[in-house]
Design an enzyme around this catalytic site. Structure first.
Site, PDB file in Angstrom:
ATOM      1  N   LYS A  57       0.718  -1.509  -0.049  1.00 18.17           N
ATOM      2  CA  LYS A  57       0.000  -0.029  -0.179  1.00 18.17           C
ATOM      3  C   LYS A  57       0.899   1.188   0.076  1.00 18.17           C
ATOM      4  O   LYS A  57       0.866   2.194  -0.778  1.00 18.17           O
ATOM      5  CB  LYS A  57      -1.071   0.054   1.237  1.00 18.17           C
ATOM      6  CG  LYS A  57      -1.936  -0.954   1.139  1.00 18.17           C
ATOM      7  CD  LYS A  57      -2.840  -1.322   2.560  1.00 18.17           C
ATOM      8  CE  LYS A  57      -3.945  -2.377   2.079  1.00 18.17           C
ATOM      9  NZ  LYS A  57      -4.578  -2.768   3.334  1.00 18.17           N
ATOM     10  N   GLN A 101      -4.075  -1.783   9.634  1.00 23.16           N
ATOM     11  CA  GLN A 101      -4.009  -2.984   9.056  1.00 23.16           C
ATOM     12  C   GLN A 101      -4.633  -4.021  10.336  1.00 23.16           C
ATOM     13  O   GLN A 101      -4.140  -4.248  11.248  1.00 23.16           O
ATOM     14  CB  GLN A 101      -2.699  -3.401   8.623  1.00 23.16           C
ATOM     15  CG  GLN A 101      -2.885  -4.933   7.657  1.00 23.16           C
ATOM     16  CD  GLN A 101      -3.389  -4.704   6.238  1.00 23.16           C
ATOM     17  OE1 GLN A 101      -3.179  -3.787   5.728  1.00 23.16           O
ATOM     18  NE2 GLN A 101      -4.267  -5.595   6.229  1.00 23.16           N
ATOM     19  N   ASP A 124     -10.284   3.680   4.777  1.00 20.12           N
ATOM     20  CA  ASP A 124     -10.798   2.255   4.847  1.00 20.12           C
ATOM     21  C   ASP A 124     -12.312   2.297   4.628  1.00 20.12           C
ATOM     22  O   ASP A 124     -12.935   1.141   4.626  1.00 20.12           O
ATOM     23  CB  ASP A 124     -10.337   1.262   5.698  1.00 20.12           C
ATOM     24  CG  ASP A 124      -9.115   0.338   5.539  1.00 20.12           C
ATOM     25  OD1 ASP A 124      -9.162   0.194   4.391  1.00 20.12           O
ATOM     26  OD2 ASP A 124      -8.350  -0.076   6.211  1.00 20.12           O
TER      27      ASP A 124
END
Ligand code: NAD
Length: 307
Positions: A57, A101, A124
């Site tokens: 990412k 994460q 997210d």
């Protein structure tokens, strides 16, 4: 003599190509912005899969002209310390997007951490504020995987409005937001889950089928309506115990024999391909879309914060 009708295979939806298109849109948007939006990917502990995801990412962000950075914290990090770190990132004006994460070590509640991320930086799309906006049909930072699936469906050119869409799986990160996005686009949406009765009959109604379960080869050819768009979110690594079940799929069988394991989706790709109108492969379908949409969300967050 009557000739057998030729089997017409589905068109393959190329997730890598669609992701590249999105990435070029992101790079162009960054140019237009005139500054590099900042994305911080937070990782706690040493989960090898998380290490790869976070590194990819941050790397992709840099490639597209964003300021991507990884914040790696030790496995022993306390919940209070992680919450304090998130608070600092919330206040840091150079940071436009924050992602933490998952999974997190057991001493940390993922829910508390997600709730602590400033909704304007929640790239997210997991914060309850953004989930609420999504379900109200208002512009929101939508979760990346289902947002990517929408782009894949759009790439087929089919009309989503009025179509029967069947979403298999009701998780907070894929199934539920997927259903909300399809509903926003005026599909008639059915959500299936582990307690759905007669799954096959429900799937058969779908002009669009999105499988997000995590059960290898769950969706078989007989379940799918001819011509349907079939999107396979599932990612399952299977071993030699699947040799017989994959015998009809020459590509997967070869990989399985060679490597001892192979990645398959929730859909029996080799057979459903002969029934569906469009289908995504695994890998190379939904997977590449997730990071591309994360970059897009980061640019959107940067634009909104300065609007
Ligand atoms: P999850 O385990 O949180 O949810 C699975 C859902 O499937 C549940 O809602 C459950 O009710 C439903 N389910 C279970 N058994 C079922 C059955 N027999 N019939 C119908 N429904 C059933 O999983 P998730 O996080 O939503 O992920 C689903 C899959 O998608 C996994 O394979 C995961 O690896 C994959 N995934 C891929 C990406 C990507 O970028 N490609 C991103 C996220 C998840």
């Amino acid at each position: 003599m009557v000739e057998a009708a030729p089997i017409v295979s589905a068109q393959i939806i190329d997730g890598k190509a669609v992701a590249r298109q999105i990435e070029s849109e992101v790079a162009a948007a960054v140019e237009r912005l005139g500054f590099a939006p900042g994305l911080v990917a937070v990782r706690v502990g040493n989960d090898p899969a998380s290490e790869v995801y976070v590194r990819n990412k941050a790397k992709k962000a840099q490639e597209l002209g964003l300021r991507g950075r990884e914040l790696a914290l030790p496995e022993s990090t306390s919940e209070a310390d992680l919450l304090a770190e998130v608070g600092r990132l919330n206040r840091d004006d150079s940071v436009d997007g924050i992602l933490v994460q998952l999974p997190l070590p057991k001493q940390i509640s993922a829910q508390k951490v997600i709730d602590a991320i400033a909704p304007a930086k929640d790239v997210d799309g997991f914060h309850p504020f953004n989930v609420g906006l999504l379900h109200l049909g208002r512009p929101a930072l939508a979760p990346c995987t289902p947002a990517g699936v929408m782009r894949l469906i759009d790439s087929t050119g089919i009309r989503i409005e009025g179509a029967n869409a069947v979403v298999i799986g009701r998780s907070d990160i894929v199934g539920k937001p997927m259903a909300a996005l399809l509903l926003q686009r005026h599909a008639t949406v059915t959500i299936c889950h582990s307690r759905t009765r007669d799954l096959a009959a429900v799937i058969h109604q779908g002009d669009i089928v999105v499988a997000a379960v995590g059960k290898p080869l769950l969706v078989t050819a007989g379940m799918v309506k001819p011509g349907a768009v079939v999107i396979d979110v599932g990612m399952n690594r299977v071993d030699a115990s699947f040799t017989d079940r994959l015998a009809h799929d020459s590509d997967k069988s070869r990989l399985l024999a060679k490597n001892g394991s192979v990645l398959v989706g929730d859909v029996d790709y080799a057979r459903v391909r002969d029934v569906a109108g469009w289908i995504t492969p695994v890998p190379g379908g939904v997977g590449p879309m997730t990071i591309a949409m994360l970059m897009q969300n980061t640019v959107t967050a940067a634009e909104r914060r300065r609007a």
